[in-house]
Design a protein around this motif. Structure first.
Motif, PDB file in Angstrom:
ATOM      1  N   ASN A 195       0.718  -1.485   0.045  1.00 21.30           N
ATOM      2  CA  ASN A 195      -0.105   0.514   0.470  1.00 21.30           C
ATOM      3  C   ASN A 195       0.850   1.510  -0.026  1.00 21.30           C
ATOM      4  N   GLU A 196       1.682   1.172   0.331  1.00 18.54           N
ATOM      5  CA  GLU A 196       2.869   2.279   0.006  1.00 18.54           C
ATOM      6  C   GLU A 196       3.569   2.459  -0.611  1.00 18.54           C
ATOM      7  N   GLU A 199       0.450   4.401  -2.365  1.00 18.06           N
ATOM      8  CA  GLU A 199       0.064   5.354  -1.736  1.00 18.06           C
ATOM      9  C   GLU A 199       0.695   6.983  -2.605  1.00 18.06           C
ATOM     10  N   LYS A 200       2.029   6.544  -2.758  1.00 17.87           N
ATOM     11  CA  LYS A 200       3.087   7.317  -2.829  1.00 17.87           C
ATOM     12  C   LYS A 200       2.781   7.755  -4.547  1.00 17.87           C
ATOM     13  N   LYS A 202       0.026   7.667  -6.093  1.00 21.52           N
ATOM     14  CA  LYS A 202      -1.029   8.041  -6.084  1.00 21.52           C
ATOM     15  C   LYS A 202      -0.974   9.930  -5.362  1.00 21.52           C
ATOM     16  N   ASN A 203      -0.158   9.819  -4.038  1.00 21.73           N
ATOM     17  CA  ASN A 203       0.227  11.327  -3.931  1.00 21.73           C
ATOM     18  C   ASN A 203       0.445  12.251  -5.315  1.00 21.73           C
TER      19      ASN A 203
END
Length: 273
Positions: A195-196, A199-200, A202-203
């Motif tokens: 997930n990390e 999420e990176k 997406k950010n």
């Protein structure tokens, strides 16, 4: 590893230690698996072509699977012979085998740490699998050291401690093989990374000012790198040209990041407040 096969094998034979002979067998599997790893990585780094437009990265987890299968084979072989030797009377191991094992443990632990650092640096399951192979070799040697020590301290009647040590080592090797196998199989099946990582991605995509939101984001690992399929939301009143420009901004941000993203497909969705 070639040198260690001979050192451990000869020392085990002369020193009456099956645990050391089992250790030599594990080193033999080391050589075969490292050869497969080298071949897999050579294929994985090849550029995409007409038949493989997404590259040859799947060769890398395939190599990791091959390494884990060699580990499983070595574990089963060692366990089978350990059980046979436990019930067979034999001489006590020689004390000089302990010094051989101390040297082997030091060398293999050093190799484990070095290869693991390389695997983490290039984000390769196969290289990290090979590092675990060195660690399993060190574990086998530690188990052999303990077993031989018990046999020498206990004396006659404790000869089987050496063989029990080899059996315990085989269980640890089997466990390491499964630890290696699972992420490699997940990569072959295009399982999502942590997930990390997602999420990176997406950010980073959301950092482009014209992006109103992220509707979907799919990431998969291909060899050493990541491929991204992402759906971004933009102002629904923008022209196709503007939407296309924003999509390229998102793509460039991801390709220029430190996430080792090499392929990005951006789909534009209208955002109506």
């Amino acid at each position: 590893s070639v040198v260690m096969i001979f050192v451990k094998g000869i020392s085990g034979y002369l020193g009456h230690s099956y645990a050391l002979i089992a250790d030599a067998t594990e080193s033999g599997a080391d050589i075969l698996s490292s050869g497969l790893l080298w071949l897999g990585l050579r294929i994985a780094i090849k550029e995409p072509d007409e038949e493989h437009p997404y590259g040859h990265g799947k060769a890398e987890p395939l190599a990791a699977i091959a390494v884990s299968l060699f580990l499983i084979g070595a574990a089963v072989w060692i366990a089978y012979h350990s059980i046979n030797f436990i019930g067979t009377p034999h001489a006590l191991p020689k004390s000089f085998t302990l010094w051989i094992l101390l040297i082997v443990i030091g060398i293999k632990e050093t190799l484990f740490r070095y290869v693991l650092s390389v695997g983490n640096k290039i984000n390769s399951h196969a290289v990290k699998a090979d590092a675990q192979h060195h660690r399993s070799d060190a574990i086998t040697s530690v188990a052999a050291f303990i077993g031989i020590s018990i046999a020498l301290i206990g004396g006659k009647g404790y000869e089987g401690a050496d063989d029990w040590a080899a059996l315990v080592a085989s269980a640890l090797i089997f466990y390491n093989a499964i630890v290696i196998l699972r992420p490699a199989l997940s990569e072959i099946m295009d399982a999502a990374p942590s997930n990390e990582i997602v999420e990176k991605v997406k950010n980073l995509a959301g950092s482009v000012s014209e992006v109103k939101g992220i509707e979907k984001c799919f990431v998969r690992k291909m060899g050493f790198d990541y491929h991204v399929d992402i759906h971004i939301e933009v102002d629904g009143q923008l022209s196709v040209t503007e939407g296309h420009r924003i999509a390229h901004l998102v793509k460039d941000v991801l390709l220029e990041s430190k996430l080792r993203v090499t392929n990005v497909l951006v789909h534009v969705e209208p955002f109506n407040s």
